[in-house]
Design a protein around this motif. Structure first.
Motif, PDB file in Angstrom:
ATOM      1  N   ILE A   1       0.823  -1.223   0.000  1.00  0.00           N
ATOM      2  CA  ILE A   1       0.000   0.000   0.000  1.00  0.00           C
ATOM      3  C   ILE A   1       0.853   1.267   0.000  1.00  0.00           C
ATOM      4  N   PRO A   2       1.770   1.466   0.961  1.00  0.00           N
ATOM      5  CA  PRO A   2       2.575   2.703   0.922  1.00  0.00           C
ATOM      6  C   PRO A   2       3.570   2.752  -0.235  1.00  0.00           C
ATOM      7  N   LEU A   3       4.139   1.586  -0.623  1.00  0.00           N
ATOM      8  CA  LEU A   3       5.102   1.575  -1.722  1.00  0.00           C
ATOM      9  C   LEU A   3       4.474   2.075  -3.020  1.00  0.00           C
ATOM     10  N   THR A   4       3.275   1.595  -3.303  1.00  0.00           N
ATOM     11  CA  THR A   4       2.604   1.965  -4.553  1.00  0.00           C
ATOM     12  C   THR A   4       1.926   3.322  -4.458  1.00  0.00           C
ATOM     13  N   GLY A   5       1.349   3.609  -3.283  1.00  0.00           N
ATOM     14  CA  GLY A   5       0.635   4.878  -3.112  1.00  0.00           C
ATOM     15  C   GLY A   5       1.507   6.085  -3.376  1.00  0.00           C
ATOM     16  N   SER A   6       2.754   6.037  -2.941  1.00  0.00           N
ATOM     17  CA  SER A   6       3.660   7.178  -3.141  1.00  0.00           C
ATOM     18  C   SER A   6       3.938   7.411  -4.615  1.00  0.00           C
ATOM     19  N   VAL A   7       4.053   6.329  -5.392  1.00  0.00           N
ATOM     20  CA  VAL A   7       4.321   6.452  -6.831  1.00  0.00           C
ATOM     21  C   VAL A   7       3.094   6.971  -7.568  1.00  0.00           C
ATOM     22  N   LEU A   8       1.916   6.492  -7.210  1.00  0.00           N
ATOM     23  CA  LEU A   8       0.684   6.984  -7.818  1.00  0.00           C
ATOM     24  C   LEU A   8       0.510   8.473  -7.554  1.00  0.00           C
ATOM     25  N   ASN A   9       0.822   8.905  -6.347  1.00  0.00           N
ATOM     26  CA  ASN A   9       0.719  10.336  -6.007  1.00  0.00           C
ATOM     27  C   ASN A   9       1.739  11.165  -6.780  1.00  0.00           C
ATOM     28  N   GLU A  10       2.920  10.594  -6.990  1.00  0.00           N
ATOM     29  CA  GLU A  10       3.956  11.289  -7.761  1.00  0.00           C
ATOM     30  C   GLU A  10       3.497  11.504  -9.206  1.00  0.00           C
ATOM     31  N   MET A  11       2.896  10.476  -9.804  1.00  0.00           N
ATOM     32  CA  MET A  11       2.397  10.620 -11.178  1.00  0.00           C
ATOM     33  C   MET A  11       1.227  11.591 -11.243  1.00  0.00           C
ATOM     34  N   LYS A  12       0.391  11.594 -10.212  1.00  0.00           N
ATOM     35  CA  LYS A  12      -0.734  12.537 -10.170  1.00  0.00           C
ATOM     36  C   LYS A  12      -0.220  13.974 -10.128  1.00  0.00           C
ATOM     37  N   ARG A  13       0.870  14.202  -9.365  1.00  0.00           N
ATOM     38  CA  ARG A  13       1.453  15.536  -9.275  1.00  0.00           C
ATOM     39  C   ARG A  13       2.044  15.965 -10.621  1.00  0.00           C
ATOM     40  N   LYS A  14       2.745  15.035 -11.302  1.00  0.00           N
ATOM     41  CA  LYS A  14       3.330  15.348 -12.613  1.00  0.00           C
ATOM     42  C   LYS A  14       2.247  15.654 -13.638  1.00  0.00           C
ATOM     43  N   GLN A  15       1.152  14.903 -13.552  1.00  0.00           N
ATOM     44  CA  GLN A  15       0.037  15.134 -14.468  1.00  0.00           C
ATOM     45  C   GLN A  15      -0.550  16.524 -14.253  1.00  0.00           C
ATOM     46  N   ALA A  16      -0.686  16.925 -12.980  1.00  0.00           N
ATOM     47  CA  ALA A  16      -1.219  18.255 -12.665  1.00  0.00           C
ATOM     48  C   ALA A  16      -0.289  19.362 -13.171  1.00  0.00           C
ATOM     49  N   GLU A  17       1.037  19.138 -13.037  1.00  0.00           N
ATOM     50  CA  GLU A  17       2.002  20.125 -13.524  1.00  0.00           C
ATOM     51  C   GLU A  17       1.928  20.269 -15.033  1.00  0.00           C
ATOM     52  N   GLN A  18       1.735  19.161 -15.750  1.00  0.00           N
ATOM     53  CA  GLN A  18       1.618  19.207 -17.198  1.00  0.00           C
ATOM     54  C   GLN A  18       0.373  19.982 -17.611  1.00  0.00           C
ATOM     55  N   MET A  19      -0.736  19.759 -16.922  1.00  0.00           N
ATOM     56  CA  MET A  19      -1.980  20.461 -17.239  1.00  0.00           C
ATOM     57  C   MET A  19      -1.857  21.966 -16.959  1.00  0.00           C
ATOM     58  N   GLN A  20      -1.096  22.289 -15.907  1.00  0.00           N
ATOM     59  CA  GLN A  20      -0.884  23.691 -15.577  1.00  0.00           C
ATOM     60  C   GLN A  20      -0.051  24.381 -16.662  1.00  0.00           C
ATOM     61  N   LEU A  21       0.967  23.685 -17.175  1.00  0.00           N
ATOM     62  CA  LEU A  21       1.799  24.249 -18.241  1.00  0.00           C
ATOM     63  C   LEU A  21       0.997  24.473 -19.515  1.00  0.00           C
ATOM     64  N   VAL A  22       0.104  23.515 -19.813  1.00  0.00           N
ATOM     65  CA  VAL A  22      -0.755  23.648 -20.990  1.00  0.00           C
ATOM     66  C   VAL A  22      -1.679  24.834 -20.829  1.00  0.00           C
ATOM     67  N   GLY A  23      -2.197  24.985 -19.584  1.00  0.00           N
ATOM     68  CA  GLY A  23      -3.115  26.096 -19.319  1.00  0.00           C
ATOM     69  C   GLY A  23      -2.439  27.457 -19.422  1.00  0.00           C
ATOM     70  N   ASP A  24      -1.155  27.479 -19.000  1.00  0.00           N
ATOM     71  CA  ASP A  24      -0.396  28.738 -19.071  1.00  0.00           C
ATOM     72  C   ASP A  24      -0.035  29.075 -20.507  1.00  0.00           C
TER      73      ASP A  24
END
Length: 458
Positions: free
Chosen positions: A435-458
């Motif tokens: 659970i913690p091993l995978t959860g941290s990686v899923l959250n990391e990808m979610k953060r990268k996805q949000a950063e990409q969407m923010q760059l597109v929006g800018d």
């Protein structure tokens, strides 16, 4: 089937994720189920000979796990790299890695065969053979080792083809060999009266056929062809294979050690206990073949999209696989617990001791079965996106970090029941770690996805 690397790239990075995973998973599920089925066929037909032969097949299974560990090490290590490079549209490096992984596996398979044959008797004893089982183990193992180079090389080709998004081609090679094995088993064992040696020869012949077919299928469509001139044993490629393949090596290698320790622990309670636990191991493998095949359908999607920076598609695929896998395993667990005796008796009918041990162990196994969905899919994702430390820890946990200590502790206090419940306890602890091993990686990808969407929006 796709017919070019460019078609594969577009398909894997744009098609709807659930439909994409299902289309890639169906051939791999069929491959896994058929492969697992012919392993069960060996157990079924050998079970018609005697209890010692059934136990011998279970004992030699640990050696086959080591051979498979080598194949998966080079297959997953090279395949993960190939999928990421094709996702990044770097075909040249992918071609070099394909040849490098294949030839390393072939050479290692030859080394394993020679070493095993030289030390056949001490190896058979170390694996847990009792004096009554030893002659059967030596006959079976001595022949099985001859197929080691074909098995390691076949696993590499199967995984490389699958990671390129051409799972149907891989399926043809694996399924054809499995069908040949099932057909040859009764003919060689009973018609030619070869006994357990017939089962071994059926397995080796089927592996040679799979190797030949996979070599041919690997040259079809948009698959990368294996050419010796592309063999590149450089430090950079070796490091990539180690990084991508170590989790598989750890998982399969520790599974082999766990099987040996399980046989030794069960052997304290007689040949029937070894035979019963061997049957349960094959049944669990057969059911898990669906989940593993489904997860393998996710791996090329995961590798291509992670390489292309499409993190949202990776996360979507992960959750889809976990949900489907959990529901499937839950249904199997409920049905299996209700018909445990009937399932085990298929393999050793009329032997109440074997059935009693097998049914009890099977019920314990099914208690934690649904948790395997999170464990297996997490492991595949971490390995494919090149998180080697997390992937290796998780792949080592089930059969290593937890099972090995438990197989010493539980039987000491609970005797045979401790042997029967050991795998279920290891599964529960592995799930809690995952659970913690995978959860941290899923959250990391979610953060990268949000950063990409923010760059597109800018």
């Amino acid at each position: 089937m796709r017919h070019s690397a460019k078609d594969n790239y577009v398909y894997l990075t744009t098609a709807p994720v659930p439909r994409l995973i299902v289309s890639l998973a169906v051939p791999t599920i069929i491959s896994m189920l058929v492969t697992s089925f012919y392993n069960m066929a060996d157990t079924y037909f050998v079970g018609k000979i005697n209890t010692q032969s059934t136990a011998a097949v279970g004992i030699v299974f640990s050696v086959m796990s080591i051979i498979q560990a080598v194949g998966f090490f080079f297959g997953h290590g090279s395949g993960n790299y190939i999928s990421r490079k094709l996702g990044a549209q770097e075909t040249g490096n992918a071609e070099k890695m394909a040849a490098t992984g294949f030839f390393w596996a072939l050479f290692m398979g030859i080394a394993l065969a020679v070493t095993g044959l030289i030390f056949l008797t001490p190896l058979s004893l170390a694996l847990g053979s009792t004096p009554t089982i030893l002659p059967y183990t030596e006959k079976y193992l001595g022949i099985i080792l001859l197929g080691a180079p074909f098995m390691t090389a076949s696993l590499v080709m199967n995984n490389q083809i699958r990671f390129q998004g051409n799972a149907a081609y891989a399926m043809v090679g694996i399924v054809s060999g499995a069908v040949i094995n099932v057909v040859l088993d009764p003919i060689l064992i009973f018609v030619f009266d070869m006994g357990i040696s017939g089962a071994a020869w059926a397995t080796v012949i089927s592996q040679i056929c799979s190797f030949s077919l996979l070599l041919y299928m690997g040259s079809k469509g948009g698959n990368i062809r294996i050419r010796f001139r592309n063999f590149t044993p450089s430090l950079a490629f070796i490091k990539e294979i180690i990084g991508g393949g170590t989790p598989s090596l750890a998982r399969q290698g520790l599974a082999s050690v766990a099987t040996i320790l399980l046989n030794v622990a069960a052997g304290a309670y007689g040949d029937a206990a070894i035979a019963g636990m061997s049957i349960v191991t094959r049944i669990a493998m057969f059911i898990n073949a669906f989940l593993i095949g489904f997860g393998q359908g996710f791996q090329p999607v995961c590798g291509f999209n992670y390489g292309a920076g499409l993190y949202g598609r990776v996360r979507q695929g992960f959750w889809f696989c976990v949900k489907v896998g959990f529901i499937f395993l839950l249904v199997c667990a409920v049905l299996g617990m209700g018909f445990a005796e009937e399932i085990v008796s298929v393999f050793r009918k009329g032997d109440p001791d074997v059935i009693a041990v097998g049914a009890a162990a099977l019920r314990w196994q099914f208690i934690t079965f649904p948790l395997g969905a999170w464990i297996v899919v997490s492991n595949m994702m971490l390995q494919t996106i090149r998180k080697p430390v997390k992937a290796t820890i998780l792949s080592s946990a089930r059969q290593g970090l937890f099972f090995i200590p438990l197989i010493f502790i539980l039987p000491y206090y609970l005797e045979l029941q401790g042997v029967e419940m050991c795998q279920a306890a290891a599964d529960l602890l592995t799930f809690l770690l995952a659970i913690p091993l995978t959860g941290s990686v899923l959250n990391e990808m979610k953060r990268k996805q949000a950063e990409q969407m923010q760059l597109v929006g800018d």
